[in-house]
Design a protein around this motif. Structure first.
Motif, mmCIF file in Angstrom:
data_model
loop_
_atom_site.group_PDB
_atom_site.id
_atom_site.type_symbol
_atom_site.label_atom_id
_atom_site.label_comp_id
_atom_site.label_asym_id
_atom_site.label_seq_id
_atom_site.Cartn_x
_atom_site.Cartn_y
_atom_site.Cartn_z
ATOM 1 N N ALA A 1 0.809 -1.216 0.000
ATOM 2 C CA ALA A 1 0.000 0.000 0.000
ATOM 3 C C ALA A 1 0.845 1.270 0.000
ATOM 4 C CB ALA A 1 -0.939 0.013 1.199
ATOM 5 N N LYS B 1 -2.023 4.919 2.538
ATOM 6 C CA LYS B 1 -2.926 3.766 2.581
ATOM 7 C C LYS B 1 -4.377 4.156 2.311
ATOM 8 C CE LYS B 1 -4.164 0.365 5.987
ATOM 9 N NZ LYS B 1 -3.793 -0.248 7.247
ATOM 10 N N LYS C 1 -10.290 -2.387 2.648
ATOM 11 C CA LYS C 1 -9.246 -2.194 3.662
ATOM 12 C C LYS C 1 -8.549 -3.522 3.957
ATOM 13 C CE LYS C 1 -8.433 -0.598 8.391
ATOM 14 N NZ LYS C 1 -7.643 -1.748 8.772
ATOM 15 N N VAL D 1 -6.147 -4.367 1.149
ATOM 16 C CA VAL D 1 -4.937 -3.530 1.198
ATOM 17 C C VAL D 1 -4.048 -3.963 2.367
ATOM 18 C CG1 VAL D 1 -4.093 -1.175 1.589
ATOM 19 C CG2 VAL D 1 -5.995 -1.579 0.017
ATOM 20 N N ASP D 2 -4.653 -4.267 3.523
ATOM 21 C CA ASP D 2 -3.877 -4.681 4.694
ATOM 22 C C ASP D 2 -3.171 -6.021 4.479
ATOM 23 O OD1 ASP D 2 -4.519 -2.432 6.131
ATOM 24 O OD2 ASP D 2 -6.187 -3.370 7.220
#
Length: 128
Positions: free
Chosen positions: A69, A73, A92, A95-96
């Motif tokens: 990311a 972010k 989310k 992406v995490d």
């Protein structure tokens, strides 16, 4: 209009790109005033798997893989939501948990646009 069977509908969805399917889901949600957040994620995954097999045969379809990311972010999450039909939590989580495939089985032009948008937001992206 003739009624389509579930198999006919699935066959039609298999031929769609992820972006086309995402647009369809948005139109469906608007038309029937519903939200398909969790089921949309499942429906999006199935056509991508079929596209991955075809991409192995000829390189006309690509996978966009989010590697990292980066520092921005929140902007990356916004771009992921714009490119997919994922909700905020799903975007989310994706992406995490990078590296993760974001788009699968898309054409070269779509893959390049997605890569450019994500890199503009600060992410590291590869095309496969």
């Amino acid at each position: 209009m003739a009624k389509l069977s579930n198999e006919d509908l699935l066959a039609a969805f298999e031929e769609m790109t992820l972006l086309e399917l995402s647009e369809f889901v948005k139109l469906f949600e608007d038309k029937f005033d519903v939200t398909a957040a969790a089921p949309a994620a499942v429906a999006v995954a199935a056509p991508g798997a079929a596209g991955a097999e075809e991409a192995a045969e000829e390189q006309t379809e690509f996978d966009v893989v989010l590697e990292a990311a980066g520092d921005k972010k929140i902007q990356v999450i916004k771009e992921v939501r714009g490119l997919t039909s994922l909700g905020l939590k799903e975007a989310k989580d994706l992406v995490d948990n990078a590296p993760k495939a974001l788009l699968e089985g898309v054409n070269k032009e779509t893959a390049d646009k997605a890569k450019e948008a994500l890199e503009g937001a600060g992410a590291t992206v590869t095309l496969k």
